[in-house]
Design a protein around this motif. Structure first.
Motif, short mmCIF file in Angstrom:
data_model
loop_
_atom_site.label_atom_id
_atom_site.label_comp_id
_atom_site.label_asym_id
_atom_site.label_seq_id
_atom_site.Cartn_x
_atom_site.Cartn_y
_atom_site.Cartn_z
N PHE A 155 3.31 -15.12 -18.55
CA PHE A 155 3.90 -14.23 -17.54
C PHE A 155 4.98 -13.36 -18.18
O PHE A 155 5.08 -12.16 -17.89
CB PHE A 155 4.50 -15.04 -16.40
CG PHE A 155 3.49 -15.61 -15.43
CD1 PHE A 155 2.13 -15.56 -15.69
CD2 PHE A 155 3.91 -16.21 -14.26
CE1 PHE A 155 1.20 -16.10 -14.81
CE2 PHE A 155 2.99 -16.74 -13.35
CZ PHE A 155 1.64 -16.69 -13.63
N TYR A 156 5.80 -13.95 -19.04
CA TYR A 156 6.82 -13.16 -19.74
C TYR A 156 6.16 -12.11 -20.64
O TYR A 156 6.62 -10.97 -20.73
CB TYR A 156 7.72 -14.06 -20.58
CG TYR A 156 8.69 -14.90 -19.80
CD1 TYR A 156 9.76 -14.32 -19.11
CD2 TYR A 156 8.55 -16.29 -19.75
CE1 TYR A 156 10.66 -15.11 -18.40
CE2 TYR A 156 9.46 -17.08 -19.04
CZ TYR A 156 10.50 -16.48 -18.37
OH TYR A 156 11.40 -17.26 -17.68
N GLN A 157 5.09 -12.51 -21.31
CA GLN A 157 4.42 -11.59 -22.23
C GLN A 157 3.78 -10.43 -21.49
O GLN A 157 3.76 -9.29 -21.98
CB GLN A 157 3.35 -12.37 -23.03
CG GLN A 157 3.94 -13.42 -23.97
CD GLN A 157 2.93 -14.46 -24.41
OE1 GLN A 157 1.74 -14.36 -24.09
NE2 GLN A 157 3.38 -15.46 -25.15
N THR A 158 3.28 -10.69 -20.30
CA THR A 158 2.57 -9.65 -19.53
C THR A 158 3.51 -8.80 -18.68
O THR A 158 3.36 -7.58 -18.61
CB THR A 158 1.51 -10.30 -18.62
OG1 THR A 158 0.61 -11.07 -19.42
CG2 THR A 158 0.73 -9.23 -17.86
N TYR A 159 4.50 -9.44 -18.06
CA TYR A 159 5.32 -8.75 -17.06
C TYR A 159 6.76 -8.50 -17.50
O TYR A 159 7.53 -7.89 -16.76
CB TYR A 159 5.29 -9.54 -15.74
CG TYR A 159 3.89 -9.75 -15.24
CD1 TYR A 159 3.15 -8.70 -14.70
CD2 TYR A 159 3.28 -11.00 -15.34
CE1 TYR A 159 1.85 -8.88 -14.25
CE2 TYR A 159 1.98 -11.20 -14.89
CZ TYR A 159 1.27 -10.14 -14.35
OH TYR A 159 -0.03 -10.33 -13.92
N GLY A 160 7.11 -8.94 -18.70
CA GLY A 160 8.42 -8.61 -19.24
C GLY A 160 9.43 -9.73 -19.14
O GLY A 160 9.26 -10.70 -18.39
#
Length: 246
Positions: A155-160
């Motif tokens: 989620f961090y990798q995709t949405y920042g």
């Protein structure tokens, strides 16, 4: 293979409580944990305490001590260093229940990628004050309890990562951002973390920044934002003036 979980603690001059936080992580009932501590170049015994535990748990604890530009900058440093499938963040005043990570992993293995969170036990003046759990449906009114949260690394990798434009409410902004992407939030009916109330999030500036965030996200009109901001600032300034009056 059981998933690796990364736990991050950011700290600065946290010698009073950091040991309790560390112990709550290294003594979890779930073993595959990588523990990352990001210290902001403390001048007290914080680093010495961290080093003591790093020697005791060399395969589990990683740490760095260097200046940062704020708490969310430090959190982002930790996330970039994390290699686990799931990431939890516990601050240096707070601590986990012993089975917190195990409960999260069990839910993750059952339901898959989601934001997982649970019940927070809140302490005031070192006494238990109340239990709280905010569900994702209430995010427009307030944040879920971030010390209980575990977020998939994907989620961090995709949405920042955390937005570093804020000083106090970037954890809330992130949860609103993820909810806006219609990602699942799964609440656990269990106490996961213990939180000492009275930190930076309760300062007037944090309240004002929260109002700005609501306006930015379209949860408050400009008129509502300015009205609420004026009323709260007036209340704060009046209280300060009263304290100064003999």
């Amino acid at each position: 293979m059981p998933p690796l979980v990364s736990v991050i603690t950011v700290c600065y001059n946290s010698q009073k409580h950091i040991e309790q936080t560390i112990q709550s992580v290294v003594h979890q009932t779930y073993a595959p944990i990588e523990y990352i501590l990001i210290d902001g170049k403390s001048t007290d015994r914080t680093v010495a305490i961290i080093e003591q535990y790093a020697r005791q748990f060399p395969n589990r604890i990683k740490y760095v001590s260097e200046p940062d530009s704020g708490i969310y900058n430090a959190m982002n440093k930790g996330i970039r260093r994390a290699t686990g499938e799931l990431i939890g963040i516990i601050n240096s005043d707070d601590w986990y229940e012993t089975d917190a990570v195990e409960r999260i992993v069990q839910a993750y293995q059952q339901f898959g990628p989601a934001v997982y969170h649970g019940i927070q036990r809140t302490f005031l003046d070192e006494q238990e004050a109340f239990l709280i759990q905010t569900h994702a449906s209430q995010l427009p009114k307030g944040n879920i309890e971030h010390p209980t949260c575990f977020v998939p690394a994907a989620f961090y990798q995709t949405y920042g990562l955390f937005s570093e434009q804020y000083r106090y409410v970037s954890d809330y902004e992130l949860m609103l951002r993820l909810a806006g992407k219609h990602l699942p939030f799964i609440p656990l009916n269990a106490i996961l973390s213990n939180f000492r109330q009275g930190g930076a999030s309760h300062r007037p500036e944090a309240v004002w920044e929260n109002l700005h965030l609501w306006h930015e996200k379209g949860l408050l009109s400009r008129r509502q934002y300015l009205t609420w901001l004026y009323k709260d600032k007036l209340k704060v300034y009046t209280k300060r003036l009263t304290r100064r009056t003999p």
